[in-house]
Structure formats: structure tokens, C-alpha cells
Design an enzyme around this catalytic site. Structure first.
Site, PDB file in Angstrom:
ATOM      1  N   ASP A  97     102.668  16.885 109.903  1.00 31.22           N
ATOM      2  CA  ASP A  97     102.135  15.904 108.959  1.00 31.22           C
ATOM      3  C   ASP A  97     102.226  16.346 107.512  1.00 31.22           C
ATOM      4  OD1 ASP A  97     101.436  13.922 110.756  1.00 31.22           O
ATOM      5  OD2 ASP A  97      99.630  14.981 111.340  1.00 31.22           O
ATOM      6  N   HIS A 107      97.511  24.323 113.688  1.00 29.05           N
ATOM      7  CA  HIS A 107      97.778  23.565 114.907  1.00 29.05           C
ATOM      8  C   HIS A 107      97.200  24.325 116.083  1.00 29.05           C
ATOM      9  CE1 HIS A 107      99.929  21.385 118.029  1.00 29.05           C
ATOM     10  NE2 HIS A 107     100.076  20.441 117.117  1.00 29.05           N
TER      11      HIS A 107
HETATM   12  N1  ACO Z   1      92.632  25.003 106.529  1.00 34.26           N
HETATM   13  C1  ACO Z   1      91.788  26.064 106.478  1.00 34.26           C
HETATM   14  N2  ACO Z   1      91.347  26.732 107.566  1.00 34.26           N
HETATM   15  C2  ACO Z   1      91.768  26.301 108.753  1.00 34.26           C
HETATM   16  C3  ACO Z   1      92.653  25.207 108.902  1.00 34.26           C
HETATM   17  C4  ACO Z   1      93.085  24.557 107.725  1.00 34.26           C
HETATM   18  N3  ACO Z   1      93.908  23.505 107.794  1.00 34.26           N
HETATM   19  N4  ACO Z   1      92.897  24.995 110.205  1.00 34.26           N
HETATM   20  C5  ACO Z   1      92.207  25.931 110.871  1.00 34.26           C
HETATM   21  N5  ACO Z   1      91.513  26.723 110.005  1.00 34.26           N
HETATM   22  C6  ACO Z   1      90.694  27.881 110.344  1.00 34.26           C
HETATM   23  C7  ACO Z   1      89.339  27.446 110.898  1.00 34.26           C
HETATM   24  O1  ACO Z   1      88.358  27.376 109.882  1.00 34.26           O
HETATM   25  C8  ACO Z   1      89.046  28.538 111.893  1.00 34.26           C
HETATM   26  O2  ACO Z   1      88.563  29.658 111.185  1.00 34.26           O
HETATM   27  P1  ACO Z   1      87.522  30.684 111.899  1.00 34.26           P
HETATM   28  O3  ACO Z   1      88.231  31.246 113.087  1.00 34.26           O
HETATM   29  O4  ACO Z   1      87.243  31.695 110.839  1.00 34.26           O
HETATM   30  O5  ACO Z   1      86.337  29.852 112.278  1.00 34.26           O
HETATM   31  C9  ACO Z   1      90.421  28.927 112.451  1.00 34.26           C
HETATM   32  O6  ACO Z   1      91.358  28.563 111.414  1.00 34.26           O
HETATM   33  C10 ACO Z   1      90.785  28.187 113.729  1.00 34.26           C
HETATM   34  O7  ACO Z   1      90.583  26.792 113.505  1.00 34.26           O
HETATM   35  P2  ACO Z   1      90.109  25.791 114.632  1.00 34.26           P
HETATM   36  O8  ACO Z   1      89.595  24.558 114.007  1.00 34.26           O
HETATM   37  O9  ACO Z   1      89.219  26.508 115.602  1.00 34.26           O
HETATM   38  O10 ACO Z   1      91.501  25.524 115.354  1.00 34.26           O
HETATM   39  P3  ACO Z   1      91.822  24.331 116.308  1.00 34.26           P
HETATM   40  O11 ACO Z   1      92.960  24.770 117.139  1.00 34.26           O
HETATM   41  O12 ACO Z   1      90.592  23.868 117.011  1.00 34.26           O
HETATM   42  O13 ACO Z   1      92.256  23.136 115.324  1.00 34.26           O
HETATM   43  C11 ACO Z   1      93.547  21.795 113.869  1.00 34.26           C
HETATM   44  C12 ACO Z   1      93.565  22.816 115.018  1.00 34.26           C
HETATM   45  C13 ACO Z   1      92.571  20.661 114.208  1.00 34.26           C
HETATM   46  C14 ACO Z   1      94.932  21.190 113.728  1.00 34.26           C
HETATM   47  C15 ACO Z   1      93.114  22.506 112.562  1.00 34.26           C
HETATM   48  O14 ACO Z   1      94.053  23.510 112.243  1.00 34.26           O
HETATM   49  C16 ACO Z   1      92.953  21.521 111.400  1.00 34.26           C
HETATM   50  O15 ACO Z   1      91.874  20.948 111.231  1.00 34.26           O
HETATM   51  N6  ACO Z   1      94.029  21.338 110.569  1.00 34.26           N
HETATM   52  C17 ACO Z   1      93.987  20.378 109.491  1.00 34.26           C
HETATM   53  C18 ACO Z   1      94.197  18.963 110.018  1.00 34.26           C
HETATM   54  C19 ACO Z   1      95.634  18.714 110.453  1.00 34.26           C
HETATM   55  O16 ACO Z   1      96.578  19.003 109.743  1.00 34.26           O
HETATM   56  N7  ACO Z   1      95.763  18.114 111.647  1.00 34.26           N
HETATM   57  C20 ACO Z   1      97.062  17.719 112.177  1.00 34.26           C
HETATM   58  C21 ACO Z   1      97.405  18.508 113.390  1.00 34.26           C
HETATM   59  S1  ACO Z   1      99.024  18.090 113.941  1.00 34.26           S
HETATM   60  C22 ACO Z   1      98.835  16.635 114.741  1.00 34.26           C
HETATM   61  O17 ACO Z   1      97.838  16.294 115.307  1.00 34.26           O
HETATM   62  C23 ACO Z   1      99.952  15.756 114.675  1.00 34.26           C
END
Ligand code: ACO
Length: 462
Positions: free
Chosen positions: A381, A324
Site C-alpha cells: 500500500d 506486515h
Molecule cells: N509503524 C511503526 N511501528 C510499527 C509499524 C508501523 N507501521 N508496524 C508495526 N510496528 C511496530 C509495533 O508498534 C510493534 O512494536 P512492539 O513490538 O515494540 O510493540 C511491532 O512493530 C510489531 O507490530 P504489530 O502490530 O504487533 O505487528 P502485526 O503483525 O500485528 O501488524 C500491521 C502488522 C497491522 C501491518 C502493522 O505493521 C501496521 O499497523 N502497519 C501499518 C498499517 C499498514 O500499512 N497496513 C497494511 C498492511 S498490508 C495489507 O493489509 C494489504
């Protein structure tokens, strides 16, 4: 509050602001600029850079708004480090225990929990707006039966603007209020009709003696040929899910609604833009994606393979329902959802083969250094899909339920824009331009003789 209104020069600003300021030194020129620190009631302080450009001739660069506050808001507070979520100051855990969804709607819209009379009147007003204009009902026939219900939601909610444009003057508080009531009330009807349409079943009319959640269930699952009995366990579970999803401050979809609304656009069209943003798998579409992922994993033995994929930089796969932008600790909604998931499955006597996979996946990920270091915890979620499956909701409807729940949050933020001091400024971010410098138009004869290779460009390659 903005420095540009108060101070004659950067020096004066620095003197007057004293320690409640931040000094920015431009190391190219040695110039110093002072910016006021602004404090909210909770959470980190912010640096007011609204006059940065006029002082320095520069903008800030913050893709994804990781460090940018876009507005003032009194509605919802999140402490992502501690895993705290407050609606109007009330902890989410207490609201889930003590309030129903319409109480929470009232709270988000008006700032206080309703008195008995206020609650009754609010429920009556919302109930009175649940039906759709019959002309709007015929709109559904334009969609393919196989259309994704979120696509239908975007279309039908956007179409509401065609029905209520002439009597929606956004500068009139009464008309704003009526638009808000219509949106909250009609959303379960609109969402459930998307499902009914996909099944080829007749649309059900709302029933005024039911609660919001009971009505939603009836609209979804009843058929005219027989009586529909509402299961109170299911109604309670749905109500809880609605409360947990009702608002979450300046997330992608809420910011979308605010940005759309900042131009004075029709509120129904603004909410349609929020639905579009919510649909993405990185946001509200994650609940559907979690279920699809658990299906794909298939059994507990396959989990390590999927965890390894999620950690692999060259693999686009992510653990859906994990991570998140704000929570760097357990999402408090996920804690409630996890507990609720066990209760609902036990009470309904449902044994879902996906639950052991989800539990084991969570256990393995929470012990893995990749997820620990990146502070990736289950979000709201992760477990909501399993509860919804147990209650009979089809997977494509998961995000629709989220949209129904979040409508009050979007509306509360849209309402706030018209009552706050930042009201009438259109949202207009700036950019770091990295394109071609000014160049003269090339006549066809002198252009390079390239063969079309657009796919390369769409893949982001130069
Ligand atoms: N699985 C594996 N790796 C992940 C995940 C994940 N679910 N989420 C983040 N990471 C990693 C990224 O690859 C990144 O790695 P790096 O720093 O080595 O490049 C690091 O963690 C940071 O991730 P970002 O995408 O930069 O974080 P951001 O804050 O932009 O994104 C998000 C947050 C979109 C929720 C992300 O964690 C994600 O895609 N999660 C999966 C989708 C999800 O569950 N979304 C629901 C969110 S809750 C809601 O909207 C109700």
C-alpha cells in the site's frame, strides 16, 4: 490425516508417528502427548493439534493467529522471510509481466492459466455479468451522497444476497460458479457507482468490448455526454494493481470470508463481510491512510518528526504502508509498485509532490534501527496510492479498488472450502476466559450504588 482418526492412544501415536511428530510434555502432570507434523509443498511444517483438546483437555492460545494455520490451501504461497509471493506456484513478478487480471482470476479460481479458448470464454462469461439489476441501482439512493464508498460497498454487496438468495444453493457447484462470476463481474460496476453517486453523476453502463480494467476506468470516469478515451498507460497500471492485490492467502479479510462461509452463509453476504474487514486501516484501508499521512507530513523536512512519532510507544501514530504480519523482508508487491510508480508518473508526465516525500520517508525508515530491528518494510500500500492518484482515482476510492481486486481471492478461497476435506466444519475458535466465575444474580437492592461511568469501561479500564 488428523491423529484422532488414526491412533488408539498417545503411546501408539508416538510409536507410529516416529520422527514425524512433536511431543508435548505437560510439566504439571508429566504426561506426554504426540502430535503429527504435517508438511505442505512449500513453507514451514505445521503441528496437527486438531485432537489436542481430546488428548489433553486444553486449547491453544494464539491471539491474532500468529502461529496458527486455519486451513489447507492450494491457492497462494508467501515466504515472508524471503519476500516471495506465488499465485498457484507462479511468481507474482512473472504474472504482472505476462498475464492480465482476468488470466489471474482464472488462475486463482481454477489452478491453471487459461488456454486461449478458456481465456476467451471466461472473459465472455464475466463480461455478461457486469450489469446490475436496476432495482439494485435504486438502492444507492438510500445512502448519503457523502457516504464513504467502502460503506456503500459493504451495503450493496450485502444486498446482492437479497437478489440472488433463492438461486444460490451453496451445495450446488453450478450455482457456486455463477455466484463467483457475478461477484467478480459486478464489483467494478458496484464500486464505480459509489463514486458516481458521490459526484452526483449518472451511472454508466458497462461496455462489453472493453477489458476488465478498461471497463472499470470507463465506469468510473466516463460521462454520457461525451466520448471517453481510455489511456492505455492508465489501463495497464490499473490492471497491474488489480493483479498485485488479487490474493494474499489467509489475511484478515480472506479469513473473515472463510469464517462467514463456514456456516453455509450466502456468498454475497460472505464477501460483504470480507469488504468490511478489508476497510480497516491496518489492512486494505492503509492505501488511503498512506496518502493522508503523506499529506499530513507535507514536506521532506517534517519526516524526522513523523518517524520519531512512529517510534514513540505513547503515540498511536504508525507509519502507514509500513510493516506486515507475514513479510519480514521487502513485500515483493511493494517492489513492483515502487518501480511501476516511477514508470506511470514518467509516462503520464505527472510530477506528484508526494512522491519525493514517500521516497525520502522510505529511505530514512529503512536506515533507522527501530524499523530494521522490527523488520518493518514498505508494504503493497505504500506506493499504490501515488499511482492511483496519478491515474485520477480519488483517495476514498483506493480501498474500493483493493476490494474489487481482492474479490477473486475471497471467492477462490470460498470455492476451495467447498472442495477441500475441511469443507463442512463450521469455524469456531475457543478462548481463554478471564471473566467472573459463576456468581448468583444480585437483586437491585443489594447492588453497589455506582454512578454511570461507561466511558471508562469503553476505554478498556476496569
Ligand atoms: N509503524 C511503526 N511501528 C510499527 C509499524 C508501523 N507501521 N508496524 C508495526 N510496528 C511496530 C509495533 O508498534 C510493534 O512494536 P512492539 O513490538 O515494540 O510493540 C511491532 O512493530 C510489531 O507490530 P504489530 O502490530 O504487533 O505487528 P502485526 O503483525 O500485528 O501488524 C500491521 C502488522 C497491522 C501491518 C502493522 O505493521 C501496521 O499497523 N502497519 C501499518 C498499517 C499498514 O500499512 N497496513 C497494511 C498492511 S498490508 C495489507 O493489509 C494489504
Amino acid at each position: 490425516m488428523a491423529a484422532k482418526k488414526i491412533f488408539a492412544s498417545a503411546e501408539v501415536a508416538g510409536e507410529l508417528l516416529g520422527k514425524d511428530s512433536v511431543t508435548l510434555v505437560n510439566n504439571r502432570t508429566g504426561e506426554q502427548h504426540h502430535f503429527p507434523i504435517v508438511d505442505g509443498t512449500e513453507g514451514p511444517s505445521l503441528i496437527d493439534i486438531s485432537n489436542l483438546y481430546s488428548q489433553t483437555g486444553m486449547f491453544t492460545y494464539d491471539p491474532g493467529f500468529t502461529s496458527t494455520g486455519s486451513c489447507r490451501s492450494d491457492i497462494t504461497f508467501i515466504d515472508g522471510e524471503k519476500g516471495i509471493l506465488l499465485y498457484r506456484g507462479y511468481p507474482i513478478e512473472q504474472l504482472v509481466d505476462g498475464a492480465d487480471y482476468l488470466d489471474v482470476c482464472y488462475l486463482l479460481l481454477h489452478g491453471e492459466l487459461p488456454s486461449k479458448l478458456e481465456g476467451e470464454q471466461f472473459a465472455a462469461v464475466i463480461t455478461n455479468h457486469t450489469m446490475l439489476h436496476e432495482q439494485l441501482v435504486s438502492f444507492y439512493r438510500g445512502f448519503k451522497r457523502s457516504a464513504h464508498p467502502m460503506a456503500i460497498m459493504v451495503g450493496v454487496v450485502g444486498a446482492l444476497s437479497a437478489f440472488y438468495h433463492s438461486d444460490t444453493d451453496v451445495h450446488d457447484p453450478y450455482q457456486r460458479m455463477v455466484a463467483a462470476h457475478r461477484l467478480i463481474a459486478k464489483m467494478p460496476t458496484i464500486g464505480s457507482y459509489a463514486y458516481k453517486y458521490s459526484k452526483g453523476q449518472p451511472f454508466m453502463y458497462p461496455k462489453n468490448d472493453l477489458t476488465f480494467s478498461e471497463n472499470l476506468l470507463r465506469l468510473m470516469f466516463a460521462v454520457p455526454s461525451e466520448e471517453y478515451t481510455i489511456n492505455p498507460i492508465v489501463a495497464k497500471a490499473i490492471d497491474r494493481i488489480l493483479i498485485l492485490h488479487a490474493d494474499h492467502e489467509q489475511n484478515a479479510s480472506t479469513s473473515t470470508v472463510r469464517l462467514a462461509g463456514s456456516s453455509g452463509a450466502n456468498p454475497f453476504a460472505c464477501i460483504a463481510s470480507g469488504i468490511a474487514s478489508l476497510w480497516g486501516p491496518a489492512h486494505g484501508g492503509a492505501n488511503e491512510a498512506v496518502l493522508n499521512m503523506l499529506h499530513e507530513i507535507g514536506s521532506v523536512e517534517n519526516i524526522p518528526k513523523f518517524v520519531a512519532r512512529a517510534k514513540d510507544k505513547d503515540d498511536k501514530f504508525r507509519l502507514m504502508g509500513f510493516g506486515h504480519r507475514v513479510y519480514k523482508n521487502y513485500d515483493p508487491r511493494a517492489t513492483i509498485m515502487r518501480q511501476s510508480c516511477h514508470e506511470v508518473l514518467d509516462e503520464l508526465g505527472v510530477s506528484d509532490p508526494l512522491l519525493p516525500i514517500a521516497l525520502e520517508l522510505e529511505k530514512i525508515a529503512l536506515k533507522d534501527s527501530y524499523f530494521i530491528e522490527k523488520k518493518l518494510y514498505p508494504n503493497v500500500d505504500f506506493y499504490s496510492g501515488i499511482i492511483l492518484r496519478a491515474t485520477g482515482f480519488p483517495v476514498p476510492m483506493f480501498t474500493v479498488l483493493f476490494a474489487i481486486a481482492r474479490t477473486v481471492g475471497w471467492v477462490a478461497h470460498w470455492k476451495e472450502m467447498y472442495s477441500g476435506d475441511e469443507t463442512q466444519r463450521i469455524g469456531r475458535p475457543r478462548q481463554l476466559y478471564t471473566g467472573a466465575r459463576r456468581r448468583d444474580f444480585q437483586q437491585l437492592e443489594i447492588r453497589k450504588n455506582r454512578s454511570p461511568n461507561w466511558l471508562r469501561l469503553w476505554a478498556g479500564k476496569k
